[in-house]
Design a protein around this motif. Sequence first.
Motif, PDB file in Angstrom:
ATOM      1  N   HIS A  70       0.899  -1.176   0.192  1.00 60.37           N
ATOM      2  CA  HIS A  70       0.068   0.029  -0.072  1.00 60.37           C
ATOM      3  C   HIS A  70       0.924   1.304   0.008  1.00 60.37           C
ATOM      4  N   MET A  71       0.674   2.206  -0.774  1.00 58.32           N
ATOM      5  CA  MET A  71       1.290   3.476  -0.950  1.00 58.32           C
ATOM      6  C   MET A  71       0.448   4.434  -0.101  1.00 58.32           C
ATOM      7  N   ASP A  72       1.126   5.014   0.945  1.00 55.76           N
ATOM      8  CA  ASP A  72       0.421   6.149   1.715  1.00 55.76           C
ATOM      9  C   ASP A  72       0.532   7.469   0.967  1.00 55.76           C
ATOM     10  N   SER A  73      -0.177   8.347   1.430  1.00 58.60           N
ATOM     11  CA  SER A  73      -0.416   9.799   0.763  1.00 58.60           C
ATOM     12  C   SER A  73       0.944  10.503   0.541  1.00 58.60           C
ATOM     13  N   GLN A  74       1.908  10.491   1.573  1.00 57.20           N
ATOM     14  CA  GLN A  74       3.050  11.283   1.410  1.00 57.20           C
ATOM     15  C   GLN A  74       3.944  10.683   0.556  1.00 57.20           C
ATOM     16  N   ASN A  75       3.891   9.352   0.146  1.00 64.37           N
ATOM     17  CA  ASN A  75       4.886   8.775  -1.018  1.00 64.37           C
ATOM     18  C   ASN A  75       3.937   9.073  -2.389  1.00 64.37           C
ATOM     19  N   LEU A  76       2.681   9.005  -2.311  1.00 65.83           N
ATOM     20  CA  LEU A  76       2.075   9.184  -3.582  1.00 65.83           C
ATOM     21  C   LEU A  76       2.198  10.657  -3.991  1.00 65.83           C
ATOM     22  N   ILE A  77       2.215  11.616  -3.022  1.00 64.12           N
ATOM     23  CA  ILE A  77       2.477  12.948  -3.579  1.00 64.12           C
ATOM     24  C   ILE A  77       3.764  13.207  -4.004  1.00 64.12           C
ATOM     25  N   ALA A  78       4.955  12.523  -3.305  1.00 64.42           N
ATOM     26  CA  ALA A  78       6.442  12.574  -3.787  1.00 64.42           C
ATOM     27  C   ALA A  78       6.444  12.148  -5.301  1.00 64.42           C
ATOM     28  N   LEU A  79       5.774  11.084  -5.326  1.00 66.67           N
ATOM     29  CA  LEU A  79       5.522  10.323  -6.872  1.00 66.67           C
ATOM     30  C   LEU A  79       4.989  11.178  -7.942  1.00 66.67           C
ATOM     31  N   GLN A  80       3.656  11.777  -7.423  1.00 68.78           N
ATOM     32  CA  GLN A  80       3.212  12.652  -8.479  1.00 68.78           C
ATOM     33  C   GLN A  80       4.210  13.777  -8.672  1.00 68.78           C
ATOM     34  N   ASN A  81       4.827  14.544  -7.848  1.00 70.67           N
ATOM     35  CA  ASN A  81       5.497  15.643  -7.991  1.00 70.67           C
ATOM     36  C   ASN A  81       6.822  15.245  -8.750  1.00 70.67           C
ATOM     37  N   ASP A  82       7.347  14.309  -8.376  1.00 72.96           N
ATOM     38  CA  ASP A  82       8.520  13.799  -9.476  1.00 72.96           C
ATOM     39  C   ASP A  82       8.181  13.409 -10.777  1.00 72.96           C
ATOM     40  N   TYR A  83       6.796  12.936 -11.083  1.00 72.26           N
ATOM     41  CA  TYR A  83       6.501  12.549 -12.459  1.00 72.26           C
ATOM     42  C   TYR A  83       6.159  13.984 -13.130  1.00 72.26           C
ATOM     43  N   LEU A  84       5.349  14.779 -12.596  1.00 68.81           N
ATOM     44  CA  LEU A  84       5.128  15.964 -13.254  1.00 68.81           C
ATOM     45  C   LEU A  84       6.733  16.661 -13.543  1.00 68.81           C
ATOM     46  N   ASP A  85       7.516  16.742 -12.583  1.00 68.36           N
ATOM     47  CA  ASP A  85       8.638  17.348 -12.671  1.00 68.36           C
ATOM     48  C   ASP A  85       9.467  16.904 -13.933  1.00 68.36           C
ATOM     49  N   ALA A  86       9.259  15.407 -14.150  1.00 68.30           N
ATOM     50  CA  ALA A  86      10.087  14.814 -15.221  1.00 68.30           C
ATOM     51  C   ALA A  86       9.629  15.395 -16.571  1.00 68.30           C
ATOM     52  N   TRP A  87       7.967  15.650 -16.687  1.00 64.12           N
ATOM     53  CA  TRP A  87       7.688  16.100 -17.736  1.00 64.12           C
ATOM     54  C   TRP A  87       8.147  17.531 -17.961  1.00 64.12           C
ATOM     55  N   TYR A  88       8.161  18.010 -17.082  1.00 64.53           N
ATOM     56  CA  TYR A  88       8.537  19.593 -17.130  1.00 64.53           C
ATOM     57  C   TYR A  88       9.998  19.788 -17.398  1.00 64.53           C
ATOM     58  N   VAL A  89      10.880  19.093 -16.921  1.00 60.86           N
ATOM     59  CA  VAL A  89      12.285  19.127 -17.314  1.00 60.86           C
ATOM     60  C   VAL A  89      12.677  18.698 -18.791  1.00 60.86           C
ATOM     61  N   LYS A  90      11.739  17.658 -19.143  1.00 61.99           N
ATOM     62  CA  LYS A  90      11.823  17.257 -20.573  1.00 61.99           C
ATOM     63  C   LYS A  90      11.423  18.390 -21.577  1.00 61.99           C
ATOM     64  N   HIS A  91      10.313  19.053 -21.167  1.00 59.55           N
ATOM     65  CA  HIS A  91       9.888  20.147 -21.886  1.00 59.55           C
ATOM     66  C   HIS A  91      10.810  21.105 -22.321  1.00 59.55           C
ATOM     67  N   ILE A  92      11.542  21.523 -21.071  1.00 59.69           N
ATOM     68  CA  ILE A  92      12.589  22.630 -20.955  1.00 59.69           C
ATOM     69  C   ILE A  92      13.824  22.173 -21.955  1.00 59.69           C
ATOM     70  N   ALA A  93      14.351  20.620 -21.900  1.00 62.65           N
ATOM     71  CA  ALA A  93      15.041  20.330 -22.655  1.00 62.65           C
ATOM     72  C   ALA A  93      14.904  20.172 -24.058  1.00 62.65           C
ATOM     73  N   TYR A  94      13.554  19.955 -24.405  1.00 63.13           N
ATOM     74  CA  TYR A  94      13.366  20.060 -25.689  1.00 63.13           C
ATOM     75  C   TYR A  94      13.080  21.475 -26.345  1.00 63.13           C
ATOM     76  N   LYS A  95      12.871  22.286 -25.589  1.00 63.15           N
ATOM     77  CA  LYS A  95      12.660  23.626 -26.010  1.00 63.15           C
ATOM     78  C   LYS A  95      14.108  24.285 -26.314  1.00 63.15           C
TER      79      LYS A  95
END
Length: 505
Positions: A70-95
Amino acid sequence: MVGLNKNILRSIIILSYIMITALILSGISALFSYLNTGADRSSMLHTEIQKVAQYTPKLTWTPIQNEGRHMDSQNLIALQNDYLDAWYVKHIAYKTNKTAGIKDYYTDSARTHLYDFIALNKAENVTIEATTLSHNPTLDFFSEDGQLAVITDRDVVEYKRVFKDHKLVLETTETANYKIVFLLEDGFWRIRHLVKENQATFKAETSKVETKNLSIKGINYYPKDTPWNMFGDEFSREIIANDFKIIKQAGLNTVRLFVQYADFGKAEVKPEKLEKLKQTLDLAETAHLKVVLTLFDFYGDYSVLDWSLNQRHASIIVNTFKNHNAIVAWDIKNEPNLDFESRGKSNVVAWLDAMIHVVKSTDTIHPVTIGWSNVASASILKDKVDLVSFHYYEDLDALDQAIKTLKKKIPNKKLVLQEYGISSYNGIWKPFGSSEEDQANYHKKIQDIIAKNDLEFMSWTLYDFTEIPKEVVGRLPWRKNIQEHFGFIRQNGDRKPAFKHMAKP
């Protein structure tokens, strides 16, 4: 004296020993703390990556029913934040075709593909501006040791613009599903595998709102002493209530209000601003007035990486007030065509299209419009808006024909003359300007044109203003003085001759 000097010297030596010992202990403590904790993520972030907190696409998790631990809310938020950050840095890299930040959010094997793609784009002088606007992730698996997670992200909406040699060669909005495997390394959830599936062109389905029974006979409104700062520290319910009473008694039924993007907090909309806006809408309802609410005032970026912030801003405001009885329509932005030259017409129009979808998907009841600065631009996105709004400050003799031409282009939608007026200033900076009598004749004539062509209308503006912010018309005194005298009521509160022509009798 000799004994005193020895005591002073002894004290200095003891104090120095204590200080050196304290510094050594402090260093050992800091080293011990560093070796026994994860890396400080803020210290690891590059300048570009620190902007990740400003990336806010809509994200909706399905209920957590994963296999494994089971994934608690703290781990889920950390996973979510890093996932969105991964998208963001990829967008910056491609730009930018630079790799800064990639290693913080992708494992060694995953980043190899990204590096190769960036290198190829750089060699071919290709850049990509992109953002995601919507994510719908499901947690499929979380390992017992807490080091591996798998998610499926469905119906990801991604807008992208591809440039070759600085020329736009592709613009598209896509939807796709993604399967992602994460590994927890150094306190980061890094992407190990990312597989794209079921890619398709995104088709925005937005409802069409019926407007045939809509009646807008209104005025653009700011309080006399706080123009363009209506919701600031000098916000006054009493002043607004009295002004709304005047407007209603003049025979009008609608006011147009403005939400300034930065003033309201951008993506993090300020609760105190929402409360003042609510009080204003409540006062309008009490006065039996409807409100056209203009969003994104004083916003002028349109950068693709800004879109998720803009989406969040609009969603919060529209969702907060979509059920308020005073709301009659949403105006996406005031005079966006004035930004065509500086920001690029295609960029501005693409942004407007995206924000129309945001507003209409949040509120399916109220009509949406855009406040174009002239008749020539009014047909842009005519199939996406419910009301076609334009401003007119030109020769009145040409207005009737301009309306007829516009009706031929757009025969099936209501037209709103959303701003019009004439300044009564004829002082030192414009000695041959219009008088108050000229202003009255102007409003009498334009009301005849409005009635003849069955237009909805909103004049500019209730009061002459005592102070015009430089952001509105600049610092030149002849421009500011002219702008200060468009009102139906003088700065001292006396009504001008034009007041009786605010609406057709």
